[in-house]
Design a protein around this motif. Structure first.
Motif, PDB file in Angstrom:
ATOM      1  N   GLU A   1      -4.544  -4.154   1.120  1.00 39.22           N
ATOM      2  CA  GLU A   1      -2.991  -2.308   1.784  1.00 39.22           C
ATOM      3  C   GLU A   1      -2.009  -2.222   1.444  1.00 39.22           C
ATOM      4  O   GLU A   1      -0.892  -1.786   1.116  1.00 39.22           O
ATOM      5  CB  GLU A   1      -3.211  -2.333   2.942  1.00 39.22           C
ATOM      6  N   PHE A   2      -1.182  -3.576   0.770  1.00 43.23           N
ATOM      7  CA  PHE A   2       0.009  -3.514   0.802  1.00 43.23           C
ATOM      8  C   PHE A   2       0.026  -4.415  -0.894  1.00 43.23           C
ATOM      9  O   PHE A   2       1.347  -3.988  -1.390  1.00 43.23           O
ATOM     10  CB  PHE A   2       1.106  -5.366   1.938  1.00 43.23           C
ATOM     11  N   LYS A   3      -0.308  -4.543  -1.765  1.00 43.66           N
ATOM     12  CA  LYS A   3      -0.933  -4.799  -2.492  1.00 43.66           C
ATOM     13  C   LYS A   3       1.191  -5.542  -2.926  1.00 43.66           C
ATOM     14  O   LYS A   3       1.871  -4.639  -3.779  1.00 43.66           O
ATOM     15  CB  LYS A   3      -0.512  -3.380  -3.858  1.00 43.66           C
ATOM     16  N   PRO A   4       1.351  -6.695  -2.484  1.00 41.19           N
ATOM     17  CA  PRO A   4       2.609  -7.778  -3.323  1.00 41.19           C
ATOM     18  C   PRO A   4       2.064  -8.270  -4.621  1.00 41.19           C
ATOM     19  O   PRO A   4       1.162  -8.226  -5.124  1.00 41.19           O
ATOM     20  CB  PRO A   4       2.842  -8.538  -2.378  1.00 41.19           C
ATOM     21  N   THR A   5       3.388  -8.580  -5.143  1.00 40.32           N
ATOM     22  CA  THR A   5       3.194  -9.124  -6.930  1.00 40.32           C
ATOM     23  C   THR A   5       2.681 -10.627  -6.364  1.00 40.32           C
ATOM     24  O   THR A   5       2.245 -10.809  -7.006  1.00 40.32           O
ATOM     25  CB  THR A   5       4.762  -9.142  -7.169  1.00 40.32           C
TER      26      THR A   5
END
Length: 124
Positions: free
Chosen positions: A112-116
């Motif tokens: 959902e957030f697709k963090p690095t």
């Protein structure tokens, strides 16, 4: 052997959950919606500090945030939209042994957030 990320990286960590809840505000679980909003607002102040630092010479390509989904979901969404480096924890806060914050649903939360980056902390 490749070591992974090989660029300068300066992460502003404010993913602390229990420290904000109990230590900073004296709240006990379960938090009310009002208490949750107070913690989230305090984390927005930290995020605003990063954005200010970026206007004053901190290199955007090397600066990022580490914030939790519980209180920082809005921050994570905004930071990603702005193209900032983002990281969020996968672990439950304050555990002696690693456990995923969202159990078997951890993949969906990450997607959902697709963090690095993802943080997975283990206490020693």
């Amino acid at each position: 052997m490749a070591i992974g990320y090989d660029k300068p990286l300066y992460i502003l960590p404010f993913d602390h959950r229990a420290s904000f809840e109990k230590g900073l505000f004296g709240f006990t679980a379960p938090l009310t919606p009002e208490q949750t909003a107070v913690v989230a607002a305090s984390k927005k102040v930290v995020y605003d500090g990063l954005k200010l630092a970026l206007t004053q010479g901190v290199p955007r390509e090397a600066a990022g945030i580490l914030v939790d989904e519980q209180f920082g979901a809005e921050i994570l969404r905004d930071a990603r939209a702005q193209g900032y480096i983002t990281a969020c924890p996968a672990e439950k806060s304050g555990q002696n042994e690693f456990d995923f914050e969202y159990g078997d649903k951890f993949r969906e939360h990450i997607a959902e957030f697709k963090p690095t980056f993802i943080k997975a902390l283990r206490q020693l």
